[in-house]
Design a protein around this motif. Structure first.
Motif, PDB file in Angstrom:
ATOM      1  N   GLU A 255      14.670  59.817  57.178  1.00  0.00           N
ATOM      2  CA  GLU A 255      13.623  59.051  57.860  1.00  0.00           C
ATOM      3  C   GLU A 255      12.535  59.966  58.407  1.00  0.00           C
ATOM      4  O   GLU A 255      11.525  59.493  58.935  1.00  0.00           O
ATOM      5  CB  GLU A 255      14.236  58.229  59.000  1.00  0.00           C
ATOM      6  N   ALA A 256      12.729  61.277  58.318  1.00  0.00           N
ATOM      7  CA  ALA A 256      11.753  62.232  58.855  1.00  0.00           C
ATOM      8  C   ALA A 256      10.436  62.148  58.100  1.00  0.00           C
ATOM      9  O   ALA A 256      10.399  61.848  56.905  1.00  0.00           O
ATOM     10  CB  ALA A 256      12.310  63.654  58.767  1.00  0.00           C
ATOM     11  N   LYS A 257       9.351  62.415  58.821  1.00  0.00           N
ATOM     12  CA  LYS A 257       8.037  62.475  58.185  1.00  0.00           C
ATOM     13  C   LYS A 257       7.135  63.390  59.012  1.00  0.00           C
ATOM     14  O   LYS A 257       7.345  63.588  60.203  1.00  0.00           O
ATOM     15  CB  LYS A 257       7.407  61.082  58.057  1.00  0.00           C
ATOM     16  N   TYR A 258       6.129  63.932  58.348  1.00  0.00           N
ATOM     17  CA  TYR A 258       5.194  64.836  59.010  1.00  0.00           C
ATOM     18  C   TYR A 258       3.890  64.849  58.227  1.00  0.00           C
ATOM     19  O   TYR A 258       3.884  65.082  57.016  1.00  0.00           O
ATOM     20  CB  TYR A 258       5.785  66.254  59.088  1.00  0.00           C
ATOM     21  N   ARG A 259       2.797  64.574  58.914  1.00  0.00           N
ATOM     22  CA  ARG A 259       1.461  64.555  58.315  1.00  0.00           C
ATOM     23  C   ARG A 259       1.391  63.703  57.043  1.00  0.00           C
ATOM     24  O   ARG A 259       0.701  64.028  56.084  1.00  0.00           O
ATOM     25  CB  ARG A 259       0.983  65.978  58.001  1.00  0.00           C
ATOM     26  N   GLY A 260       2.163  62.643  57.046  1.00  0.00           N
ATOM     27  CA  GLY A 260       2.148  61.751  55.893  1.00  0.00           C
ATOM     28  C   GLY A 260       3.138  62.110  54.801  1.00  0.00           C
ATOM     29  O   GLY A 260       3.328  61.338  53.854  1.00  0.00           O
ATOM     30  N   TYR A 261       3.787  63.265  54.901  1.00  0.00           N
ATOM     31  CA  TYR A 261       4.806  63.653  53.928  1.00  0.00           C
ATOM     32  C   TYR A 261       6.143  63.049  54.336  1.00  0.00           C
ATOM     33  O   TYR A 261       6.504  63.055  55.516  1.00  0.00           O
ATOM     34  CB  TYR A 261       4.928  65.171  53.833  1.00  0.00           C
ATOM     35  N   ARG A 262       6.888  62.566  53.352  1.00  0.00           N
ATOM     36  CA  ARG A 262       8.160  61.899  53.611  1.00  0.00           C
ATOM     37  C   ARG A 262       9.266  62.468  52.731  1.00  0.00           C
ATOM     38  O   ARG A 262       9.000  63.103  51.719  1.00  0.00           O
ATOM     39  CB  ARG A 262       8.034  60.388  53.338  1.00  0.00           C
ATOM     40  N   CYS A 263      10.501  62.196  53.136  1.00  0.00           N
ATOM     41  CA  CYS A 263      11.637  62.535  52.286  1.00  0.00           C
ATOM     42  C   CYS A 263      11.633  61.606  51.079  1.00  0.00           C
ATOM     43  O   CYS A 263      11.433  60.390  51.207  1.00  0.00           O
ATOM     44  CB  CYS A 263      12.944  62.376  53.049  1.00  0.00           C
ATOM     45  N   ILE A 264      11.877  62.168  49.913  1.00  0.00           N
ATOM     46  CA  ILE A 264      11.882  61.383  48.683  1.00  0.00           C
ATOM     47  C   ILE A 264      13.249  61.405  48.018  1.00  0.00           C
ATOM     48  O   ILE A 264      13.395  60.999  46.869  1.00  0.00           O
ATOM     49  CB  ILE A 264      10.793  61.881  47.708  1.00  0.00           C
ATOM     50  N   GLY A 265      14.263  61.849  48.764  1.00  0.00           N
ATOM     51  CA  GLY A 265      15.607  61.895  48.219  1.00  0.00           C
ATOM     52  C   GLY A 265      16.285  63.212  48.545  1.00  0.00           C
ATOM     53  O   GLY A 265      15.849  63.959  49.419  1.00  0.00           O
ATOM     54  N   GLY A 266      17.373  63.469  47.835  1.00  0.00           N
ATOM     55  CA  GLY A 266      18.140  64.686  48.051  1.00  0.00           C
ATOM     56  C   GLY A 266      18.146  65.583  46.823  1.00  0.00           C
ATOM     57  O   GLY A 266      17.393  65.372  45.859  1.00  0.00           O
ATOM     58  N   ASP A 267      19.028  66.582  46.856  1.00  0.00           N
ATOM     59  CA  ASP A 267      19.090  67.566  45.764  1.00  0.00           C
ATOM     60  C   ASP A 267      19.361  66.922  44.410  1.00  0.00           C
ATOM     61  O   ASP A 267      19.016  67.495  43.369  1.00  0.00           O
ATOM     62  CB  ASP A 267      20.183  68.601  46.054  1.00  0.00           C
ATOM     63  N   GLU A 268      19.967  65.733  44.431  1.00  0.00           N
ATOM     64  CA  GLU A 268      20.282  65.071  43.173  1.00  0.00           C
ATOM     65  C   GLU A 268      19.028  64.699  42.372  1.00  0.00           C
ATOM     66  O   GLU A 268      19.104  64.428  41.173  1.00  0.00           O
ATOM     67  CB  GLU A 268      21.117  63.805  43.425  1.00  0.00           C
ATOM     68  N   LYS A 269      17.863  64.735  43.010  1.00  0.00           N
ATOM     69  CA  LYS A 269      16.615  64.390  42.328  1.00  0.00           C
ATOM     70  C   LYS A 269      15.934  65.588  41.656  1.00  0.00           C
ATOM     71  O   LYS A 269      14.925  65.424  40.969  1.00  0.00           O
ATOM     72  CB  LYS A 269      15.630  63.761  43.327  1.00  0.00           C
ATOM     73  N   LEU A 270      16.499  66.780  41.842  1.00  0.00           N
ATOM     74  CA  LEU A 270      15.810  67.970  41.363  1.00  0.00           C
ATOM     75  C   LEU A 270      15.570  67.966  39.853  1.00  0.00           C
ATOM     76  O   LEU A 270      14.465  68.241  39.387  1.00  0.00           O
ATOM     77  CB  LEU A 270      16.594  69.224  41.762  1.00  0.00           C
ATOM     78  N   GLU A 271      16.589  67.669  39.080  1.00  0.00           N
ATOM     79  CA  GLU A 271      16.430  67.693  37.622  1.00  0.00           C
ATOM     80  C   GLU A 271      15.451  66.621  37.169  1.00  0.00           C
ATOM     81  O   GLU A 271      14.623  66.860  36.275  1.00  0.00           O
ATOM     82  CB  GLU A 271      17.789  67.541  36.948  1.00  0.00           C
ATOM     83  N   GLU A 272      15.523  65.451  37.795  1.00  0.00           N
ATOM     84  CA  GLU A 272      14.587  64.369  37.458  1.00  0.00           C
ATOM     85  C   GLU A 272      13.148  64.793  37.738  1.00  0.00           C
ATOM     86  O   GLU A 272      12.243  64.554  36.922  1.00  0.00           O
ATOM     87  CB  GLU A 272      14.941  63.130  38.281  1.00  0.00           C
ATOM     88  N   LEU A 273      12.917  65.435  38.886  1.00  0.00           N
ATOM     89  CA  LEU A 273      11.570  65.881  39.240  1.00  0.00           C
ATOM     90  C   LEU A 273      11.068  66.939  38.266  1.00  0.00           C
ATOM     91  O   LEU A 273       9.912  66.908  37.839  1.00  0.00           O
ATOM     92  CB  LEU A 273      11.559  66.422  40.667  1.00  0.00           C
ATOM     93  N   PHE A 274      11.957  67.867  37.909  1.00  0.00           N
ATOM     94  CA  PHE A 274      11.563  68.925  36.982  1.00  0.00           C
ATOM     95  C   PHE A 274      11.176  68.336  35.617  1.00  0.00           C
ATOM     96  O   PHE A 274      10.156  68.704  35.026  1.00  0.00           O
ATOM     97  CB  PHE A 274      12.690  69.940  36.825  1.00  0.00           C
ATOM     98  N   LYS A 275      11.976  67.385  35.139  1.00  0.00           N
ATOM     99  CA  LYS A 275      11.690  66.753  33.849  1.00  0.00           C
ATOM    100  C   LYS A 275      10.404  65.935  33.895  1.00  0.00           C
ATOM    101  O   LYS A 275       9.751  65.736  32.862  1.00  0.00           O
ATOM    102  CB  LYS A 275      12.869  65.881  33.425  1.00  0.00           C
ATOM    103  N   SER A 276      10.037  65.465  35.097  1.00  0.00           N
ATOM    104  CA  SER A 276       8.812  64.669  35.242  1.00  0.00           C
ATOM    105  C   SER A 276       7.556  65.539  35.266  1.00  0.00           C
ATOM    106  O   SER A 276       6.445  65.005  35.297  1.00  0.00           O
ATOM    107  CB  SER A 276       8.881  63.824  36.515  1.00  0.00           C
ATOM    108  N   GLY A 277       7.749  66.869  35.318  1.00  0.00           N
ATOM    109  CA  GLY A 277       6.602  67.772  35.280  1.00  0.00           C
ATOM    110  C   GLY A 277       6.365  68.562  36.543  1.00  0.00           C
ATOM    111  O   GLY A 277       5.419  69.352  36.615  1.00  0.00           O
ATOM    112  N   ILE A 278       7.219  68.380  37.554  1.00  0.00           N
ATOM    113  CA  ILE A 278       7.099  69.171  38.790  1.00  0.00           C
ATOM    114  C   ILE A 278       7.797  70.507  38.547  1.00  0.00           C
ATOM    115  O   ILE A 278       9.024  70.572  38.466  1.00  0.00           O
ATOM    116  CB  ILE A 278       7.734  68.451  40.004  1.00  0.00           C
TER     117      ILE A 278
END
Length: 210
Positions: free
Chosen positions: A39-62
């Motif tokens: 639920e944490a946020k700062y300057r409009g940045y928010r949590c978008i999940g946990g470590d389990e999203k890393l491979e998905e993010l990398f495959k998406s081009g991040i």
């Protein structure tokens, strides 16, 4: 502007976010955290999940990531995250606040953060995944190993060597040419005037094996 994901949403992350914004080289897409902090946020940045999203993010081009979790008294958590990111294929940039003074022949390893007002003098070498915090001074020919935390207002005099996975507390001074061994902790405000062995706590007049 290339996109970057951050890992860890605590106090240290706010310092890193501010520096990334000041650099204006990366666009932060969000922060990964464990469930209880999502639920944490700062300057409009928010949590978008946990470590389990890393491979998905990398495959998406991040392709860029940065560890914004602080030292937390030990280096092993940051170590684990680093090697997880590298195994996936992420690049970890060096993040340096524009207010720093860094000599042109200084080398800084990937994933290292250099905070506001730090001074790193000629022919210094900083390893990967370090935190060089606000107002710290690293004099000429200092060598700081991988996964170290050099705290706020620390002074490392010329030719000091700090081994991997070490923590130098706020306002500590390590005098010219001293070697601080790997895995060691130098307490806040301490003055180190002789060699520190590996895995040793130095705090005032106390010297204790960890």
């Amino acid at each position: 502007m290339e996109e970057i994901v951050l890992l860890g949403f605590g106090g240290h992350s706010k310092s890193v976010i501010d520096t990334i914004e000041r650099q204006n080289e990366y666009k932060i897409i969000g922060v990964l955290e464990k469930k209880e902090k999502r639920e944490a946020k700062y300057r409009g940045y928010r949590c978008i999940g946990g470590d389990e999203k890393l491979e998905e993010l990398f495959k998406s081009g991040i392709k860029h990531a940065f560890v914004t979790l602080g030292f937390m008294g030990k280096a092993d958590i940051r170590n684990r995250i680093y090697y997880t990111l590298k195994a996936i294929g992420f690049t970890l940039p060096v993040i340096v606040d524009p207010s720093c003074l860094i000599a042109k022949d200084v080398s800084i390893g990937e994933g290292t953060f250099v905070g506001k007002g730090a001074i790193i003098n000629a022919d210094a070498h900083i390893g990967k995944m370090c935190i060089i915090n606000t107002g710290s001074i690293l004099e000429h020919e200092t060598k700081v190993g991988d996964f170290c935390h050099i705290s706020v207002g620390t002074l490392l005099c010329g030719q000091v060597q700090v081994g991997d996975n070490s923590f130098i507390g706020a306002g500590a001074t390590v005098i010219q040419g001293i070697h601080v061994g790997s895995g060691s902790i130098v307490g806040a405000g301490s003055s180190v005037v002789k060699k520190v062995d590996d895995n040793t706590l130095v705090y005032g007049k106390t010297v204790k094996r960890l």
